[in-house]
Design an enzyme around this catalytic site. Structure first.
Site, mmCIF file in Angstrom:
data_model
loop_
_atom_site.group_PDB
_atom_site.id
_atom_site.type_symbol
_atom_site.label_atom_id
_atom_site.label_comp_id
_atom_site.label_asym_id
_atom_site.label_seq_id
_atom_site.Cartn_x
_atom_site.Cartn_y
_atom_site.Cartn_z
ATOM 1 N N CYS A 2 0.960 -1.139 0.041
ATOM 2 C CA CYS A 2 -0.103 -0.110 -0.050
ATOM 3 C C CYS A 2 0.922 1.244 0.106
ATOM 4 O O CYS A 2 2.106 1.037 -0.259
ATOM 5 C CB CYS A 2 -0.890 -0.101 1.449
ATOM 6 S SG CYS A 2 0.022 -0.590 2.789
ATOM 7 N N ARG A 27 0.881 1.723 -7.307
ATOM 8 C CA ARG A 27 1.597 0.798 -6.412
ATOM 9 C C ARG A 27 0.488 -0.296 -5.931
ATOM 10 O O ARG A 27 0.844 -1.435 -5.790
ATOM 11 C CB ARG A 27 1.787 1.363 -4.944
ATOM 12 C CG ARG A 27 2.968 2.279 -4.877
ATOM 13 C CD ARG A 27 3.279 3.064 -3.860
ATOM 14 N NE ARG A 27 3.589 2.227 -2.501
ATOM 15 C CZ ARG A 27 4.671 1.898 -2.467
ATOM 16 N NH1 ARG A 27 5.724 2.445 -2.866
ATOM 17 N NH2 ARG A 27 5.237 1.157 -1.409
ATOM 18 N N TRP A 75 -3.800 -2.165 0.349
ATOM 19 C CA TRP A 75 -3.921 -3.451 -0.689
ATOM 20 C C TRP A 75 -4.161 -4.416 0.428
ATOM 21 O O TRP A 75 -3.342 -4.690 1.312
ATOM 22 C CB TRP A 75 -2.553 -3.611 -1.209
ATOM 23 C CG TRP A 75 -2.500 -4.797 -2.392
ATOM 24 C CD1 TRP A 75 -2.898 -4.734 -3.669
ATOM 25 C CD2 TRP A 75 -2.115 -6.136 -2.310
ATOM 26 N NE1 TRP A 75 -2.820 -5.972 -4.310
ATOM 27 C CE2 TRP A 75 -2.433 -6.753 -3.320
ATOM 28 C CE3 TRP A 75 -1.729 -6.884 -0.945
ATOM 29 C CZ2 TRP A 75 -2.264 -8.121 -3.391
ATOM 30 C CZ3 TRP A 75 -1.534 -8.190 -1.063
ATOM 31 C CH2 TRP A 75 -1.731 -8.793 -2.450
ATOM 32 N N ASN A 100 1.926 0.591 6.690
ATOM 33 C CA ASN A 100 2.433 -0.382 5.450
ATOM 34 C C ASN A 100 3.255 -1.300 5.888
ATOM 35 O O ASN A 100 4.258 -1.261 6.672
ATOM 36 C CB ASN A 100 3.040 0.712 4.303
ATOM 37 C CG ASN A 100 3.523 0.008 3.074
ATOM 38 O OD1 ASN A 100 3.100 -1.163 2.948
ATOM 39 N ND2 ASN A 100 4.202 0.362 2.492
ATOM 40 N N GLY A 101 2.585 -2.575 5.596
ATOM 41 C CA GLY A 101 3.644 -3.718 6.155
ATOM 42 C C GLY A 101 2.613 -4.768 6.564
ATOM 43 O O GLY A 101 1.384 -5.009 6.379
ATOM 44 N N GLU A 486 7.893 -14.888 -19.591
ATOM 45 C CA GLU A 486 7.689 -13.420 -19.503
ATOM 46 C C GLU A 486 6.258 -12.958 -20.270
ATOM 47 O O GLU A 486 5.561 -12.158 -19.699
ATOM 48 C CB GLU A 486 8.798 -12.357 -19.602
ATOM 49 C CG GLU A 486 8.708 -11.004 -19.458
ATOM 50 C CD GLU A 486 8.237 -10.420 -18.247
ATOM 51 O OE1 GLU A 486 7.673 -9.400 -17.961
ATOM 52 O OE2 GLU A 486 8.250 -11.328 -17.188
ATOM 53 N N LYS A 490 2.792 -11.426 -18.719
ATOM 54 C CA LYS A 490 2.287 -10.128 -19.167
ATOM 55 C C LYS A 490 0.780 -10.344 -19.553
ATOM 56 O O LYS A 490 0.015 -9.605 -19.145
ATOM 57 C CB LYS A 490 3.074 -9.478 -20.138
ATOM 58 C CG LYS A 490 4.214 -8.841 -19.938
ATOM 59 C CD LYS A 490 4.331 -7.674 -19.206
ATOM 60 C CE LYS A 490 5.372 -7.567 -18.098
ATOM 61 N NZ LYS A 490 5.491 -8.149 -16.957
ATOM 62 N N GLU A 493 -1.295 -11.065 -16.387
ATOM 63 C CA GLU A 493 -1.350 -10.131 -15.657
ATOM 64 C C GLU A 493 -2.321 -8.879 -15.790
ATOM 65 O O GLU A 493 -3.186 -8.287 -14.933
ATOM 66 C CB GLU A 493 0.131 -9.248 -15.440
ATOM 67 C CG GLU A 493 1.010 -9.756 -14.687
ATOM 68 C CD GLU A 493 2.318 -9.071 -14.437
ATOM 69 O OE1 GLU A 493 2.883 -8.921 -13.500
ATOM 70 O OE2 GLU A 493 2.807 -8.484 -15.670
ATOM 71 N N HIS A 509 5.948 -33.506 -23.528
ATOM 72 C CA HIS A 509 6.096 -34.046 -22.258
ATOM 73 C C HIS A 509 4.767 -33.436 -21.357
ATOM 74 O O HIS A 509 5.128 -33.604 -20.249
ATOM 75 C CB HIS A 509 7.467 -33.884 -21.714
ATOM 76 C CG HIS A 509 8.488 -34.348 -22.426
ATOM 77 N ND1 HIS A 509 8.890 -35.555 -22.360
ATOM 78 C CD2 HIS A 509 9.364 -33.661 -23.172
ATOM 79 C CE1 HIS A 509 9.891 -36.108 -22.939
ATOM 80 N NE2 HIS A 509 10.230 -34.676 -23.767
ATOM 81 N N LYS A 608 2.539 -2.903 -7.582
ATOM 82 C CA LYS A 608 3.664 -2.469 -8.126
ATOM 83 C C LYS A 608 4.813 -3.000 -7.366
ATOM 84 O O LYS A 608 5.773 -3.668 -7.630
ATOM 85 C CB LYS A 608 3.565 -0.997 -8.655
ATOM 86 C CG LYS A 608 4.816 -0.650 -9.513
ATOM 87 C CD LYS A 608 4.969 -1.477 -10.808
ATOM 88 C CE LYS A 608 6.116 -1.022 -11.449
ATOM 89 N NZ LYS A 608 6.294 -1.735 -12.911
#
Length: 613
Positions: A2, A27, A75, A100-101, A486, A490, A493, A509, A608
């Site tokens: 957050c 964020r 968040w 925050n945390g 990657e 993307k 996400e 496989h 973020k």
């Protein structure tokens, strides 16, 4: 994950707090809130579920006017997203806190506080903090600073906290441990925030706090104390970030802007580090070439997109330097017994430099004393990661606001390739001619990247084929396999399509079982020594009714046939194919997300800067 902002000024701080929250939206968050001390010294608090715009609407109807206040974007970690769980949290209308945390022992503390008569109105770990502060200040005979210090000593976990106290209305306290927090310095005013971007409209002078620091702003003066309670002086640094650097400009989304900023970001990362065909060793700051020379093994540890950059660089380190290289996810690395060969170099990557798992892994590494040295590759010069590592190589990508990383990833690739080349020179495992060929390709890569961006419209039309899909598979071989990973990340996400990346040779496989007309397969097919192998893998997909989309260079002999759609892209030199061929995949993900109507820059459930475990 957050964001915190707080302000102490001789003017109304509400607009400053609100703008700071807007600038920290990238964020990631699900709710927002502000608390200020009114003229009668009572707490005036407004909270809202959803975007900062919802909070702004509430404040327009019920304005706040105060010279001291705290604000927060949340968040969710403990408790669902709701207005009741949004910060700030209050205790007996005397204290208000933003945090925050994560507090790991919150359940134990909550039980103790409940037995002492405290009533909880939220499911959050943060409400434990504010009630604990109230309790400890009372026990300390209303000694505010001692009470707060006693409270935070009982907290296990990571936190950045800012506190209002109605009985001391001209005082703002803050504490930092494990979560980022900085002080912005104005003329006769002070600000606190989780990152620089939040405060750029009001100041460019910053103090980056150390773990355990307590900030006491009172009667127009500021004091910083370390964990022992001793007053300390932290250096003031001037940020080069401008307010316009975090604006979208003419682009519809930050992500699109940042995709198009990549050629210049790569140029900046290369600047002063190479010429057209040579390394400039003085461009690597505090990176000790003797450490690279002595390294007999490399451990690369990172999370998410940075992990994919590390996986790509494994190919370079082992090819260029003949040095064994292991790449691991930080959240796994830190919780297992790691075998560390003699003279192992530890490399960690983070865009923000505040990634909790990466920081915790680095802390364990330093405690172990088993490593030759630690190197951080990061985009934020004042971050915790850069301060804690023995050496730092900055990526110079500039601010990246979109949650889905683009230019931070490509500049990490550039930085890692530069380290591999420098190590090859230190170890003399390549000739000057071999290095020169790679350096020339890097030197020209921004120009090639600009040409690659010209396929934007072609890929936009291709994206229409993905809008109604629920799954996708990405294929690559060699150093393009991590790029496939990657590309899949993307797409998932920002478009919420389930996507997976595989080495193309692994199809038989297991993944072939997923192939049908409803699962598009995106293959990266460069013109290299693995092309013929890859063509055979593509045929395995096509003969089973799969829908193939092949991104290939202009000079390959792959042709469009039934079930196979080609996207021709400019040719790329072998040494920089991973760097360059990631760009079309970013563009594809962006256009698919736009067509599906998702929130491209702030995808659901993601943040973020992942500052919690």
């Amino acid at each position: 994950m957050c964001g915190i902002i707080a302000a102490y000024a001789q003017r109304n701080v509400t607009p400053i707090l609100l703008e700071g929250l807007r600038r920290m939206e990238y964020r990631g968050y699900d709710s927002a809130g502000i608390a200020v001390l009114d003229k009668d010294y009572s707490i005036n608090r407004t909270r809202a579920l959803g975007k900062v715009a919802m909070l702004a609407d509430k404040l327009e109807k019920a304005p706040m006017d105060s010279g001291i206040g705290i604000a927060h974007t949340r968040w969710a970690t403990h408790g669902e997203p709701s207005e009741a769980n949004a910060h700030p949290h209050n205790s007996t209308e005397q204290f208000s806190v933003v945090h925050n945390g994560i507090i790991e022992n919150h359940e134990e503390l909550r039980a103790e506080l409940k037995s002492a008569g405290y009533e909880f109105t939220s499911q959050t770990d943060t409400e434990v903090i504010v009630h604990l502060i109230h309790s400890e200040v009372g026990k300390a005979g209303n000694d505010y600073l001692k009470g707060v210090s006693n409270a935070v000593e009982q907290l296990h976990g990571a936190y950045a906290i800012a506190i209002l106290n109605t009985e001391m209305p001209d005082r703002l306290l803050a504490v930092r441990k494990g979560s980022p927090l900085l002080v912005g310095i104005g003329i006769g005013e002070y600000f606190l925030a989780s990152d620089t971007a939040a405060l750029i409209p009001v100041t460019q002078e910053f103090i980056y706090l150390e773990d355990g620091d307590v900030v006491d702003i009172c009667e127009g003066k500021m004091c910083i104390m370390d964990e022992s309670g001793a007053e300390v002086k932290r250096p003031i640094k001037t940020s080069s970030l401008t307010a316009s650097a975090t604006d979208k400009g003419p682009y519809k989304h930050y992500m699109l802007k940042e995709i198009y900023e990549q050629p210049n970001a790569v140029r900046a990362t290369l600047q002063d580090r190479i010429t057209e065909d040579k390394l400039l060793l003085n461009g690597f700051g505090d990176l000790d070439i003797n450490v690279l020379k002595r390294a007999k093994a490399i451990h690369i540890v990172a999370c998410g997109t940075s992990y994919h950059a590390g996986l790509t660089s494994k190919y370079w380190f082992e090819e260029y330097t003949n040095t064994p290289c292991t790449v691991e996810i930080a959240s796994e690395y830190r919780y297992r017994q790691v075998a560390v060969p003699e003279n192992t170099l530890y490399i960690t990557l983070s865009q923000s430099g505040e990634t909790a798992d990466s920081l915790a892994a680095l802390e364990e590494v330093k405690k172990s004393g088993l490593y030759l040295g630690t190197l951080a590759i990061c985009n934020v010069p004042e971050s915790t990661l850069t301060r804690e590592a023995d050496a730092t190589l900055l990526t110079k990508a500039g601010p990246e606001i979109g949650v889905a990383s683009t230019k931070a990833f490509t500049t990490q690739l550039v930085a890692l390739q530069l380290v591999a080349l420098t190590m090859s020179k230190a170890k003399e495992t390549q000739t000057d001619e071999q290095r020169a060929e790679i350096i020339k390709a890097l030197y020209q890569s921004p120009i090639t990247m600009e040409r690659l961006l010209m396929v934007d419209r072609t890929i936009e039309h291709l994206a229409e084929e993905f809008v109604e899909k629920d799954h996708a598979i990405f294929l690559g071989r060699g150093p393009l396999f991590p790029i496939a990973l990657e590309g899949a990340l993307k797409l998932k996400e920002i478009s919420y399509i389930h996507a997976e990346g595989y080495p193309a040779g692994e199809l038989k496989h297991g993944p072939l079982a997923l192939i049908d007309n409803d699962v598009p397969v995106i293959a990266i097919a460069p013109n290299d020594h693995l092309l013929e192998k890859l063509k055979a893998n593509l045929e395995e997909v096509r003969t089973r009714g799969g829908q193939l989309f092949v991104m290939t260079e202009e000079d390959t002999d792959i042709e469009t046939i039934e079930g196979l759609t080609l996207v021709k892209i400019p040719g790329c030199p072998d040494p920089v194919k991973p760097l360059l061929l990631t760009v079309p995949l970013q563009i594809l993900s962006y256009h698919v997300a736009v067509m599906r109507g998702t929130d491209v820059d702030q995808p659901r459930n993601l943040a973020k800067s992942v500052t919690v475990e």
